[in-house]
Scaffold this motif. Structure first.
Motif, short mmCIF file in Angstrom:
data_model
loop_
_atom_site.label_atom_id
_atom_site.label_comp_id
_atom_site.label_asym_id
_atom_site.label_seq_id
_atom_site.Cartn_x
_atom_site.Cartn_y
_atom_site.Cartn_z
N MET A 1 0.82 -1.17 0.00
CA MET A 1 0.00 0.00 0.00
C MET A 1 0.87 1.25 0.00
SD MET A 1 -1.94 -2.33 0.47
CE MET A 1 -3.46 -2.36 0.27
N ASN A 2 0.92 2.30 -1.07
CA ASN A 2 1.68 3.53 -1.08
C ASN A 2 0.73 4.71 -1.25
OD1 ASN A 2 1.02 3.53 -3.81
ND2 ASN A 2 2.88 2.45 -4.36
N HIS A 3 1.28 5.88 -1.70
CA HIS A 3 0.49 7.10 -1.86
C HIS A 3 -0.16 7.18 -3.24
CE1 HIS A 3 1.80 9.02 1.88
NE2 HIS A 3 2.98 8.49 1.65
N LEU A 4 -0.33 6.05 -3.90
CA LEU A 4 -0.85 6.04 -5.26
C LEU A 4 -2.21 6.73 -5.35
CD1 LEU A 4 -0.40 5.01 -8.17
CD2 LEU A 4 -1.62 2.93 -7.50
N PHE A 5 -3.12 6.41 -4.45
CA PHE A 5 -4.47 6.97 -4.54
C PHE A 5 -4.46 8.46 -4.22
CE2 PHE A 5 -5.61 2.68 -4.97
CZ PHE A 5 -6.92 2.63 -5.44
N ASP A 6 -3.65 8.89 -3.25
CA ASP A 6 -3.53 10.32 -2.95
C ASP A 6 -3.01 11.08 -4.16
OD1 ASP A 6 -4.43 9.98 -0.38
OD2 ASP A 6 -2.43 9.77 0.48
N ILE A 7 -2.05 10.47 -4.85
CA ILE A 7 -1.47 11.12 -6.03
C ILE A 7 -2.51 11.33 -7.12
CG2 ILE A 7 0.06 10.67 -7.99
CD1 ILE A 7 2.11 9.59 -5.98
N PHE A 8 -3.27 10.29 -7.43
CA PHE A 8 -4.23 10.41 -8.52
C PHE A 8 -5.46 11.22 -8.11
CE2 PHE A 8 -1.61 7.17 -10.40
CZ PHE A 8 -1.66 7.50 -11.74
N ASP A 9 -5.82 11.17 -6.84
CA ASP A 9 -6.90 12.05 -6.38
C ASP A 9 -6.51 13.51 -6.53
OD1 ASP A 9 -8.52 9.92 -5.77
OD2 ASP A 9 -8.07 9.91 -3.63
N THR A 10 -5.25 13.82 -6.24
CA THR A 10 -4.75 15.18 -6.41
C THR A 10 -4.78 15.59 -7.88
OG1 THR A 10 -3.32 14.98 -4.46
CG2 THR A 10 -2.77 16.71 -6.07
N LEU A 11 -4.34 14.68 -8.75
CA LEU A 11 -4.34 14.98 -10.18
C LEU A 11 -5.75 15.27 -10.69
CD1 LEU A 11 -1.77 12.35 -11.48
CD2 LEU A 11 -1.51 14.83 -11.54
N GLU A 12 -6.71 14.51 -10.20
CA GLU A 12 -8.09 14.69 -10.67
C GLU A 12 -8.66 16.04 -10.25
OE1 GLU A 12 -10.00 11.23 -9.09
OE2 GLU A 12 -9.70 10.07 -10.92
N GLN A 13 -8.12 16.64 -9.20
CA GLN A 13 -8.64 17.90 -8.69
C GLN A 13 -7.94 19.12 -9.29
OE1 GLN A 13 -8.34 17.61 -4.41
NE2 GLN A 13 -9.44 15.67 -4.36
N LEU A 14 -6.88 18.90 -10.06
CA LEU A 14 -6.16 20.02 -10.66
C LEU A 14 -6.96 20.61 -11.83
CD1 LEU A 14 -2.49 18.67 -10.74
CD2 LEU A 14 -3.46 20.35 -9.17
#
Length: 364
Positions: A1-14
């Protein structure tokens, strides 16, 4: 388990047309803090999410990420041996191919940098969307070296395209682990004078943690689970208890009456790995939820029961449907590693550590 979901959630909000750089560890030789698959997202304003080292490289990567990707994706090698272990050439060399960091880890890591544009549809984004929607593991291959006109560094190949390489006369000539600790692979393909190196990984859905019991002592457990990137759901039959703590931690709170306990099976139907912790402090409630965990067709890899041994054995003796005989290999009681301490925070630490240990099939 890493920060993968946080990373893509951030990308989706840009905002649309925003740019960001994704740094991914693709290979490790020797010792390193993070392993292949570790990712770090660098935004245009210098903010970052995730880590690719223990904090040693991050400042350097933030400063250079956009410059490194000005002409496209690029692969860089970082040496983390102490200065005394680096050759004079390595110490003096400050090229884009190799940099020495006297940090004492005594390892070499390769990091792929790729520029992401938020208005573009990509294999990477599509792969992540499937992972979120299906909660099924997704295989992704990324080109890290290539002298072919048909493949460029940073190009992502879905599983279907990866399996078609053989039909295009590409031969798999080598396959090695991306590091001695990694489950991911480096594939080398050859086609006449052309050579292609791929980092092949399987992206995993987040671990699902079901906590039965919304008492105050579940709050530290939720917090520690959130830090691990786990998806947390808290279930209780008592609406007043749920209402009291809802909003105090990032979790999905669900009220299910004991008479409707069967409806909890929908949570067990998820294909993602599931851990269960039962901590209602009520014999009648624990009995119901423990029985439901045993009944799950998609059996949780971990069922933890809070409380002393004799109490859990009493519960098992009262569950007369025989499920405990079949599923008891997944049952851990008293839940948690024997780390010492009796505060809610210490108990949460011991439970989180035991779930992590069982999930990764490690032994203390």
């Amino acid at each position: 388990m890493n920060h993968l979901f946080d990373i893509f959630d951030t990308l989706e909000q840009l905002p649309p047309n925003s740019e960001a750089v994704l740094a991914t560890v693709v290979s490790v030789e020797g010792s390193a803090y993070r392993q292949p698959g570790a990712r770090m997202l660098i935004l245009a304003d210098g903010q970052s999410i995730g880590m690719v080292s223990g904090g040693c490289l991050e400042k350097h990567l933030v400063q250079r990420a956009f410059w490194l990707t000005r002409a496209g994706a690029t692969l860089k090698t970082y040496h983390t041996a102490t200065d005394s272990q680096l050759s004079q050439d390595e110490v003096a060399d400050d090229s884009d191919e190799q940099e020495g960091f006297g940090l004492g880890c005594q390892g070499v890591i390769q990091v792929l940098f790729e520029r992401l544009v938020l208005n573009e549809q990509s294999v990477l984004f599509a792969c992540f969307q499937r992972l979120k929607q299906t909660k099924q593991p997704q295989t992704l291959a990324t080109v890290i070296t290539s002298n072919s006109d048909h493949f460029v560094v940073g190009q992502h190949l879905p599983l279907t395209q990866l399996s078609q390489l053989g039909q295009q006369d590409w031969q798999l000539v080598n396959q090695v682990a991306a590091s001695r600790k990694s489950r991911f692979k480096l594939h080398v393909y050859q086609k006449q004078a052309q050579q292609l190196s791929l980092f092949v990984e399987t992206l995993q859905p987040p671990l699902q943690l079901l906590i039965f019991g919304a008492g105050q002592d579940c709050l530290p457990l939720m917090t520690m689970a959130n830090l691990q990137g786990w998806q947390v759901t808290v279930i209780d039959s008592r609406l007043d208890v749920i209402a009291r703590y809802r909003g105090q931690a990032h979790a999905n709170f669900v009220q299910i009456a004991l008479e409707q306990a069967e409806s909890v099976q929908t949570f067990f139907e998820s294909p993602q790995p599931t851990a269960v912790v039962i901590m209602t402090h009520s014999l009648s409630q624990d009995r119901v939820w423990l029985s439901q965990a045993f009944k799950a067709q998609n059996s949780p890899f971990f069922i933890g029961q809070l409380g002393p041994t004799y109490r859990t054995e009493q519960l098992l003796s009262e569950i007369d449907d025989g499920y405990q005989l079949v599923k008891s290999a997944n049952l851990f009681y008293p839940v948690g590693l024997a780390l010492g301490g009796d505060t809610p925070e210490a108990v949460a630490l011991s439970i989180t550590a035991q779930i992590q240990q069982v999930y990764h099939e490690r032994h203390a």
